[in-house]
Design a protein around this motif. Structure first.
Motif, PDB file in Angstrom:
ATOM      1  N   LEU A  79       0.825  -1.207   0.000  1.00 17.72           N
ATOM      2  CA  LEU A  79       0.000   0.000   0.000  1.00 17.72           C
ATOM      3  C   LEU A  79       0.864   1.264   0.000  1.00 17.72           C
ATOM      4  O   LEU A  79       0.498   2.271  -0.611  1.00 17.72           O
ATOM      5  CB  LEU A  79      -0.933  -0.004   1.212  1.00 17.72           C
ATOM      6  N   ALA A  80       2.026   1.196   0.659  1.00 17.47           N
ATOM      7  CA  ALA A  80       2.938   2.345   0.660  1.00 17.47           C
ATOM      8  C   ALA A  80       3.519   2.571  -0.738  1.00 17.47           C
ATOM      9  O   ALA A  80       3.640   3.723  -1.184  1.00 17.47           O
ATOM     10  CB  ALA A  80       4.060   2.109   1.668  1.00 17.47           C
ATOM     11  N   LEU A  81       3.874   1.489  -1.443  1.00 14.03           N
ATOM     12  CA  LEU A  81       4.395   1.624  -2.807  1.00 14.03           C
ATOM     13  C   LEU A  81       3.334   2.187  -3.742  1.00 14.03           C
ATOM     14  O   LEU A  81       3.623   3.037  -4.599  1.00 14.03           O
ATOM     15  CB  LEU A  81       4.884   0.264  -3.318  1.00 14.03           C
ATOM     16  N   ILE A  82       2.096   1.719  -3.592  1.00 12.45           N
ATOM     17  CA  ILE A  82       0.998   2.237  -4.418  1.00 12.45           C
ATOM     18  C   ILE A  82       0.819   3.738  -4.181  1.00 12.45           C
ATOM     19  O   ILE A  82       0.667   4.520  -5.128  1.00 12.45           O
ATOM     20  CB  ILE A  82      -0.315   1.488  -4.100  1.00 12.45           C
ATOM     21  N   THR A  83       0.879   4.146  -2.921  1.00 12.28           N
ATOM     22  CA  THR A  83       0.728   5.576  -2.603  1.00 12.28           C
ATOM     23  C   THR A  83       1.862   6.395  -3.207  1.00 12.28           C
ATOM     24  O   THR A  83       1.637   7.474  -3.754  1.00 12.28           O
ATOM     25  CB  THR A  83       0.702   5.784  -1.077  1.00 12.28           C
ATOM     26  N   GLY A  84       3.104   5.879  -3.110  1.00 10.97           N
ATOM     27  CA  GLY A  84       4.244   6.601  -3.677  1.00 10.97           C
ATOM     28  C   GLY A  84       4.137   6.779  -5.174  1.00 10.97           C
ATOM     29  O   GLY A  84       4.428   7.861  -5.701  1.00 10.97           O
ATOM     30  N   VAL A  85       3.687   5.736  -5.873  1.00 12.44           N
ATOM     31  CA  VAL A  85       3.552   5.815  -7.330  1.00 12.44           C
ATOM     32  C   VAL A  85       2.421   6.763  -7.714  1.00 12.44           C
ATOM     33  O   VAL A  85       2.582   7.633  -8.583  1.00 12.44           O
ATOM     34  CB  VAL A  85       3.303   4.409  -7.921  1.00 12.44           C
ATOM     35  N   PHE A  86       1.277   6.630  -7.059  1.00 20.70           N
ATOM     36  CA  PHE A  86       0.132   7.483  -7.385  1.00 20.70           C
ATOM     37  C   PHE A  86       0.388   8.943  -7.026  1.00 20.70           C
ATOM     38  O   PHE A  86      -0.174   9.842  -7.649  1.00 20.70           O
ATOM     39  CB  PHE A  86      -1.124   6.987  -6.648  1.00 20.70           C
ATOM     40  N   ASN A  87       1.239   9.169  -6.028  1.00 25.04           N
ATOM     41  CA  ASN A  87       1.486  10.527  -5.569  1.00 25.04           C
ATOM     42  C   ASN A  87       2.236  11.372  -6.592  1.00 25.04           C
ATOM     43  O   ASN A  87       2.301  12.592  -6.461  1.00 25.04           O
ATOM     44  CB  ASN A  87       2.266  10.506  -4.248  1.00 25.04           C
ATOM     45  N   VAL A  88       2.793  10.717  -7.629  1.00 25.25           N
ATOM     46  CA  VAL A  88       3.447  11.459  -8.713  1.00 25.25           C
ATOM     47  C   VAL A  88       2.440  12.349  -9.417  1.00 25.25           C
ATOM     48  O   VAL A  88       2.784  13.425  -9.927  1.00 25.25           O
ATOM     49  CB  VAL A  88       4.111  10.482  -9.704  1.00 25.25           C
ATOM     50  N   LEU A  89       1.175  11.901  -9.449  1.00 27.13           N
ATOM     51  CA  LEU A  89       0.117  12.708 -10.057  1.00 27.13           C
ATOM     52  C   LEU A  89      -0.302  13.788  -9.065  1.00 27.13           C
ATOM     53  O   LEU A  89      -0.887  13.480  -8.024  1.00 27.13           O
ATOM     54  CB  LEU A  89      -1.100  11.845 -10.401  1.00 27.13           C
ATOM     55  N   PRO A  90      -0.003  15.043  -9.325  1.00 21.18           N
ATOM     56  CA  PRO A  90      -0.353  16.097  -8.368  1.00 21.18           C
ATOM     57  C   PRO A  90      -1.862  16.193  -8.169  1.00 21.18           C
ATOM     58  O   PRO A  90      -2.638  16.005  -9.099  1.00 21.18           O
ATOM     59  CB  PRO A  90       0.199  17.372  -9.030  1.00 21.18           C
ATOM     60  N   TYR A  91      -2.249  16.473  -6.929  1.00 19.51           N
ATOM     61  CA  TYR A  91      -3.631  16.783  -6.540  1.00 19.51           C
ATOM     62  C   TYR A  91      -4.564  15.572  -6.563  1.00 19.51           C
ATOM     63  O   TYR A  91      -5.376  15.405  -5.665  1.00 19.51           O
ATOM     64  CB  TYR A  91      -4.232  17.886  -7.435  1.00 19.51           C
ATOM     65  N   VAL A  92      -4.494  14.719  -7.584  1.00 18.77           N
ATOM     66  CA  VAL A  92      -5.459  13.618  -7.695  1.00 18.77           C
ATOM     67  C   VAL A  92      -4.870  12.298  -7.233  1.00 18.77           C
ATOM     68  O   VAL A  92      -5.610  11.372  -6.869  1.00 18.77           O
ATOM     69  CB  VAL A  92      -5.959  13.476  -9.155  1.00 18.77           C
ATOM     70  N   GLY A  93      -3.538  12.170  -7.232  1.00 20.05           N
ATOM     71  CA  GLY A  93      -2.908  10.898  -6.890  1.00 20.05           C
ATOM     72  C   GLY A  93      -3.175  10.465  -5.468  1.00 20.05           C
ATOM     73  O   GLY A  93      -3.494   9.297  -5.213  1.00 20.05           O
ATOM     74  N   ILE A  94      -3.077  11.400  -4.522  1.00 18.85           N
ATOM     75  CA  ILE A  94      -3.246  11.052  -3.119  1.00 18.85           C
ATOM     76  C   ILE A  94      -4.671  10.596  -2.823  1.00 18.85           C
ATOM     77  O   ILE A  94      -4.892   9.666  -2.033  1.00 18.85           O
ATOM     78  CB  ILE A  94      -2.855  12.243  -2.207  1.00 18.85           C
ATOM     79  N   PHE A  95      -5.666  11.187  -3.485  1.00 17.61           N
ATOM     80  CA  PHE A  95      -7.059  10.791  -3.248  1.00 17.61           C
ATOM     81  C   PHE A  95      -7.365   9.428  -3.889  1.00 17.61           C
ATOM     82  O   PHE A  95      -8.129   8.640  -3.327  1.00 17.61           O
ATOM     83  CB  PHE A  95      -7.994  11.869  -3.788  1.00 17.61           C
TER      84      PHE A  95
END
Length: 377
Positions: free
Chosen positions: A234-250
């Motif tokens: 889940l941490a790796l998924i969050t790190g990868v998605f977080n590259v997308l600003p604003y929408v990745g974290i949600f």
């Protein structure tokens, strides 16, 4: 060019907007070529220091240095994807537990709907069965789309690899072409633009990797303390998605909440959401401004617009590429006299910025006074 500059502002603006629309249309129909080419350009700019080290220190030929650099980079990228995939395979072991937890949650939801809205279980099941039958009817289409997506991903990977290699070994040839195609008096500007693009892209990509690592580490620590299963995945998924600003974290918050609910309790879901909000605040206020934001000086308004337009034109790939492309456009605009106001518009409002100082010096004393008064207010 002089005739264009002598036109009224609204005419020039209309011409610029029409040009942008035409470029957007060409980008849409040429995505198969342009997406891997732009990715290859970004990766090749990132790998130039490694290739230079092999050429100058190890005395490798440029072709050998280029192919080794690309293989090492894509090998590391492939290993990261393999690590993520290996973590995903662990989910198979708990699939029966997922099913039982979700079915139990669905039963409780049915009871709540029946109590609150008076819709009986039988009516709810009829609605679910109708929805399921429609999903089965469209299953073949979904499978075909998935296969096409996998094949497209493989083609994207292969073309990106080739573009990265060729752009890396022909980088000197391309720079010479840019010098030859411009006037003698503009060649120093061309060299400056090329160096700045290389510097900004390299620092931006490195900053993204550091950001991904720090966010993944923070999320892993939080999930481990809460006691969530598959915290590394889940941490790796969050790190990868977080590259997308604003929408990745949600997006990652939604995925993690569902997986946490399937393997744990509702209390853990609430704790996970709170932890991700705290990590997002740390990322937005400390990590991004210090590591990523300092390398790409683009204001948030146009960053958000570029991400939306990128998604409309190229989908998820466009969202990833939007900020680097916008940063390159700003670098070019900042160094062309006629386009400096547009470069200033794309950047942050900073009176210490060199572009702002250059534009400010072109004003007469009265205009300078008006600008200073506006800044004070």
């Amino acid at each position: 060019m002089k005739r264009f500059l002598s036109l009224p502002f609204y005419v020039k603006l209309a011409c610029v907007l029409i040009s942008i629309l035409l470029l957007g249309y060409l980008a849409k129909i040429g995505d198969t070529i342009l997406i891997p080419m732009i990715l290859g350009l970004l990766f090749s700019l990132l790998l130039i220091p490694l290739s230079n080290f092999m050429e100058r220190k190890l005395h490798f030929p440029r072709t050998l240095a280029g192919i080794l650099s690309v293989i090492l980079f894509f090998g590391a990228l492939g290993y990261g994807l393999f690590l993520l995939a290996s973590q995903l395979t662990l989910l198979k072991e708990d699939f029966p537990a997922f099913k039982e937890q979700i079915m139990d949650g669905a039963g409780k939801l049915q009871s709540w709907v029946s109590q609150q809205f008076g819709i009986q279980h039988k009516e709810q099941m009829e609605f679910i069965n109708k929805t399921a039958s429609k999903s089965v009817d469209s299953g073949t289409l979904f499978l075909g789309t998935a296969l096409v997506s996998l094949s497209s991903l493989f083609i994207l990977f292969v073309f990106t690899f080739l573009y990265t290699f060729f752009l890396l070994i022909y980088r000197g040839h391309i720079v010479k072409f840019l010098l030859f195609v411009n006037r003698v008096e503009d060649r120093l500007i061309v060299v400056d633009v090329v160096r700045q693009i290389q510097y900004v892209v390299k620092k931006y990509l490195i900053g993204l990797l550091i950001q991904m690592s720090l966010v993944s580490l923070l999320v892993f620590i939080c999930l481990s303390l809460i006691g969530v299963k598959y915290s590394l995945l889940l941490a790796l998924i969050t790190g990868v998605f977080n590259v997308l600003p604003y929408v990745g974290i949600f997006s990652s918050m939604l995925i993690i909440s569902i997986l946490t609910f399937a393997t744990s309790s509702l209390t853990h879901v609430v704790l996970v959401i709170l932890a991700l909000i705290i990590v997002h605040m740390i990322d937005s206020n400390f990590i991004v401004p210090k590591i990523v934001g300092s390398k790409v000086k683009v204001n948030s308004l146009f960053a958000m617009l570029s991400i939306i337009i990128g998604e409309m034109v190229w989908g998820i790939s466009g969202m990833f590429l939007a900020i680097p492309i916008l940063a390159i456009v700003k670098i070019v605009m900042d160094r062309i006299k006629e386009l400096k106001p547009w470069g200033f518009l794309l950047g942050e409002e900073d009176s210490k910025d060199e572009v702002y100082k250059d534009l400010f010096e072109t004003l007469n004393p009265i205009e300078k006074k008006i600008i200073e008064n506006e800044a004070k207010e």
